[in-house]
Design a protein around this motif. Structure first.
Motif, PDB file in Angstrom:
ATOM      1  N   PRO A 156       1.138  -1.454   0.208  1.00  0.00           N
ATOM      2  CA  PRO A 156      -0.135   0.067  -0.131  1.00  0.00           C
ATOM      3  C   PRO A 156       1.053   1.455  -0.184  1.00  0.00           C
ATOM      4  O   PRO A 156       1.855   1.320   0.203  1.00  0.00           O
ATOM      5  CB  PRO A 156      -0.838   0.101   1.088  1.00  0.00           C
ATOM      6  N   THR A 157       0.563   2.344  -0.872  1.00  0.00           N
ATOM      7  CA  THR A 157       1.645   4.095  -0.441  1.00  0.00           C
ATOM      8  C   THR A 157       1.160   4.406   0.314  1.00  0.00           C
ATOM      9  O   THR A 157       0.239   4.174   0.984  1.00  0.00           O
ATOM     10  CB  THR A 157       0.679   4.042  -1.786  1.00  0.00           C
ATOM     11  N   GLU A 158       1.988   4.618   0.691  1.00  0.00           N
ATOM     12  CA  GLU A 158       1.865   6.012   1.861  1.00  0.00           C
ATOM     13  C   GLU A 158       2.556   7.572   1.353  1.00  0.00           C
ATOM     14  O   GLU A 158       3.483   8.062   0.843  1.00  0.00           O
ATOM     15  CB  GLU A 158       3.230   5.205   3.094  1.00  0.00           C
TER      16      GLU A 158
ATOM     17  N   LEU B  35       6.228  -3.690   5.704  1.00  0.00           N
ATOM     18  CA  LEU B  35       5.269  -2.187   4.954  1.00  0.00           C
ATOM     19  C   LEU B  35       3.659  -3.459   5.170  1.00  0.00           C
ATOM     20  O   LEU B  35       3.439  -1.974   4.131  1.00  0.00           O
ATOM     21  CB  LEU B  35       6.681  -2.509   3.852  1.00  0.00           C
ATOM     22  N   GLY B  36       3.849  -4.250   5.210  1.00  0.00           N
ATOM     23  CA  GLY B  36       2.303  -4.478   5.238  1.00  0.00           C
ATOM     24  C   GLY B  36       2.700  -4.746   3.301  1.00  0.00           C
ATOM     25  O   GLY B  36       0.931  -4.993   2.670  1.00  0.00           O
ATOM     26  N   ALA B  37       2.986  -5.756   3.282  1.00  0.00           N
ATOM     27  CA  ALA B  37       3.322  -6.266   1.938  1.00  0.00           C
ATOM     28  C   ALA B  37       2.192  -8.115   2.076  1.00  0.00           C
ATOM     29  O   ALA B  37       2.094  -8.330   2.748  1.00  0.00           O
ATOM     30  CB  ALA B  37       4.814  -6.707   1.059  1.00  0.00           C
ATOM     31  N   SER B  38       2.005  -7.311   0.499  1.00  0.00           N
ATOM     32  CA  SER B  38       1.052  -9.213   0.288  1.00  0.00           C
ATOM     33  C   SER B  38       1.414  -9.301  -1.250  1.00  0.00           C
ATOM     34  O   SER B  38       2.415  -8.878  -2.111  1.00  0.00           O
ATOM     35  CB  SER B  38      -0.188  -8.810   0.148  1.00  0.00           C
ATOM     36  N   GLY B  39       1.079 -10.503  -1.065  1.00  0.00           N
ATOM     37  CA  GLY B  39       1.443 -11.098  -2.627  1.00  0.00           C
ATOM     38  C   GLY B  39       0.638 -10.828  -3.624  1.00  0.00           C
ATOM     39  O   GLY B  39      -0.564  -9.689  -3.467  1.00  0.00           O
ATOM     40  N   HIS B  40       1.052 -11.343  -4.839  1.00  0.00           N
ATOM     41  CA  HIS B  40       0.848 -10.902  -5.681  1.00  0.00           C
ATOM     42  C   HIS B  40      -1.022 -11.307  -6.104  1.00  0.00           C
ATOM     43  O   HIS B  40      -1.805 -10.739  -6.450  1.00  0.00           O
ATOM     44  CB  HIS B  40       1.263 -11.458  -7.457  1.00  0.00           C
ATOM     45  N   ASP B  41      -1.353 -12.327  -5.229  1.00  0.00           N
ATOM     46  CA  ASP B  41      -2.764 -13.060  -4.568  1.00  0.00           C
ATOM     47  C   ASP B  41      -3.725 -12.542  -3.794  1.00  0.00           C
ATOM     48  O   ASP B  41      -4.721 -13.024  -3.424  1.00  0.00           O
ATOM     49  CB  ASP B  41      -2.396 -14.460  -4.850  1.00  0.00           C
TER      50      ASP B  41
END
Length: 556
Positions: free
Chosen positions: A13-15, A111-117
């Motif tokens: 997600p952007t910040e 960073l709150g990253a998630s996979g492509h799914d």
């Protein structure tokens, strides 16, 4: 040493207004806090409506068994609310499920990253037990859709029964769902035939890796078997091409194709080349200087050896001469010393004769001045003898007979002189000096009393003696009317020459006696007689000191 690669990608997600800068700053700041890996900012670039930045990380297992290089590329397209990312990693040993996932090591999940799914990578195991029917239906529908989606690039492990060994998945590449039996049945209704979750566990590899599903129906579920399946999946990822949207990115393609453990070839550094050239020139100059210095040192050594030989020869000659001449020189020195002693005795005898002649001359001058005076013989008969056994008797005689003198001197310093071998000669000279002072005072007082100008010959004692006035029994050479400036300006030395006087001369009862007569001019103790001429006011000459030489700046 081989290179074993993996990759996975996803969303963040952007910040704020500058999301790439914010994400890059957070990743670099995290490295400063943990300090168990390194990070290099490879820069950023703009490509139309998108902006990219690349970071490179490096770390090891801490025991030197393997090393890992990680390449992280971030891309933000204007107007979107998420940043896409690709993580490519290379290891010097085959990847295993027990290895720390690169996404976890560099803090990507923070960073709150998630996979492509869009499944978050920050939760190793997502527990889905005891949920309500509505929650189960909703999530089972989403998960079922993701499991059959052709674009899925991360694996999903569904556990319907706890394994013998805890399995936590691999952040970014393997997500684990721990479900109860109701959720399992709900999920199976959303899956096609042949894809159902058994009562044990099922690992769904992503379609891009082209691996069959791993199904475990045994009870209990073998954790070791699951870890092995995950390891096989991770190692298979290295054979899977990069996603199409990332394979076209030049920086990603170049890093993934190269060996990250080999230092890149670098052309010659112009600055270093210049420095090397200067260093070589300076070295050549230094060698030339060293050669010159060595030649000079050799010449100096030869000259030193020559001088040493000359010195040795001279020493030999000196020793030879000394051996033959020392005795002769000692004899000559003894003879010279005897001659010096003879001259000293002769000098003292000459001085004594000179003083006697001056005394006789003064007496004759006085008698001549008083020619035909009948009282002269009577006065001469009444004079004290000129030989005194001690200075005390001399001072007493002078006090009694020399009426124009006021002797205030302490007798103690004079008494010390009585023990000196030359005491008799000093007493004779002191007596002559006192009589000369008395004669001077009498002559000057008489002239002043008669209202006459004393004239230059009576201006002071020195003029009185220099002009050979009647009663002058000493040489003018031993009279000094003042001390040196060094003594006069030194308060301590001046006080040493301040003696008693009558209040009519000085109300303070003391005055400075700078004038003096030398009874012995050069040899210690060099006796002195200090006097003060007060004939102008009282008609008296004070004798304030008779004894050894008073202290000076050189002697004390």
């Amino acid at each position: 040493m081989g290179v074993h690669r993996i990759w996975h990608h996803g969303l963040v997600p952007t910040e704020g207004k500058r999301p790439l800068d914010a994400l890059r700053s957070r990743l670099i700041s995290r490295q400063r806090q943990h300090d168990d890996y390194s990070v290099t900012d490879l820069g950023s670039s703009d490509d139309g409506g998108s902006r990219r930045c690349d970071l490179e990380f490096a770390y090891g297992d801490g025991e030197g068994r393997y090393s890992v290089q990680v390449f992280l590329s971030l891309c933000y397209r204007a107007g979107e609310d998420r940043v896409t990312w690709l993580l490519a990693a290379a290891c010097t040993r085959p990847w295993r499920s027990c290895h720390v996932a690169p996404a976890h090591r560099i803090g990507l999940e923070e960073l709150g990253a998630s996979g492509h799914d869009e499944i978050p990578i920050e939760t190793p195991v997502l527990a889905m037990r005891g949920w309500s029917r509505e929650e189960c239906d909703h999530l089972a529908d989403l998960l079922g859709e993701a499991l059959v989606a052709p674009w899925r690039t991360s694996a999903v492990l569904v556990l319907a029964e706890p394994p013998t060994v805890p399995v936590s998945g691999w952040p970014g590449l393997v997500n684990v769902f721990d479900v109860d039996d109701r959720f399992r049945r709900t999920l199976n209704r959303n899956l096609p035939l042949g894809c159902a979750v058994p009562a044990g566990a099922r690992l769904y590899p992503p379609p891009c890796d082209q691996l069959p599903d791993f199904v475990e129906t045994a009870s209990p579920v073998s954790g070791e078997a699951l870890e092995g399946a995950i390891t096989q999946l991770i190692q298979a990822r290295g054979r899977t091409p990069l996603p199409e949207e990332w394979a076209e990115v030049a920086s990603v393609r170049a890093w993934y194709a190269a060996d990250p453990f080999v230092a890149p070839d670098r052309g010659p550094d112009a600055e270093l080349t210049g420095k090397l050239g200067r260093a070589e020139r300076e070295l050549a100059e230094a060698r030339r200087v060293i050669t010159i210095l060595r030649k000079k040192a050799k010449a100096h050594a030869e000259e030193r050896d020559r001088h040493a030989c000359e010195v040795k020869a001279l020493r030999g000659r000196l020793e030879d001469v000394s051996a033959t001449d020392v005795v002769c020189l000692r004899k000559q020195l003894a003879q010279l010393q005897e001659e010096v002693d003879d001259y000293a005795r002769a000098f003292e005898e000459t001085e004594a004769e000179r003083d006697e002649l001056r005394r006789v001359n003064g007496l004759l001058a006085g008698r001549l001045a008083r020619h035909h005076d009948a009282d002269d013989e009577v006065a001469a008969a009444g004079r004290p003898p000129e030989e005194f056994p001690s200075f005390a008797e001399l001072i007493a005689a002078a006090t009694a007979s020399l009426k124009h003198l006021a002797i205030t001197a302490d007798p103690a310093p004079a008494a010390i002189l009585d023990h000196h071998p030359k005491a008799a000669a000093w007493r004779r000279k002191a007596w002559d000096a006192l009589r000369t002072l008395d004669a001077y005072a009498g002559a000057r007082t008489s002239s002043l009393g008669a209202g006459q100008d004393p004239g230059p010959e009576l201006s002071d004692v020195l003029a009185f003696a220099r002009t050979g006035q009647p009663g002058s029994l000493i040489s003018a050479n031993i009279i000094a009317l003042a001390e040196s400036d060094t003594v006069t300006t030194n308060e301590r030395l001046r006080q040493a020459r301040t003696f008693r006087v009558a209040p009519r001369t000085n109300p303070a009862g003391r005055d400075y006696f700078g004038a003096h007569i030398a009874l012995e001019r050069f040899k210690a103790p060099a006796p002195r007689l200090h006097f003060l001429d007060d004939t102008d006011r009282t008609g008296t000459v004070y004798v304030g000191y008779l004894g050894a030489h008073l202290p000076t700046s050189k002697t004390n």
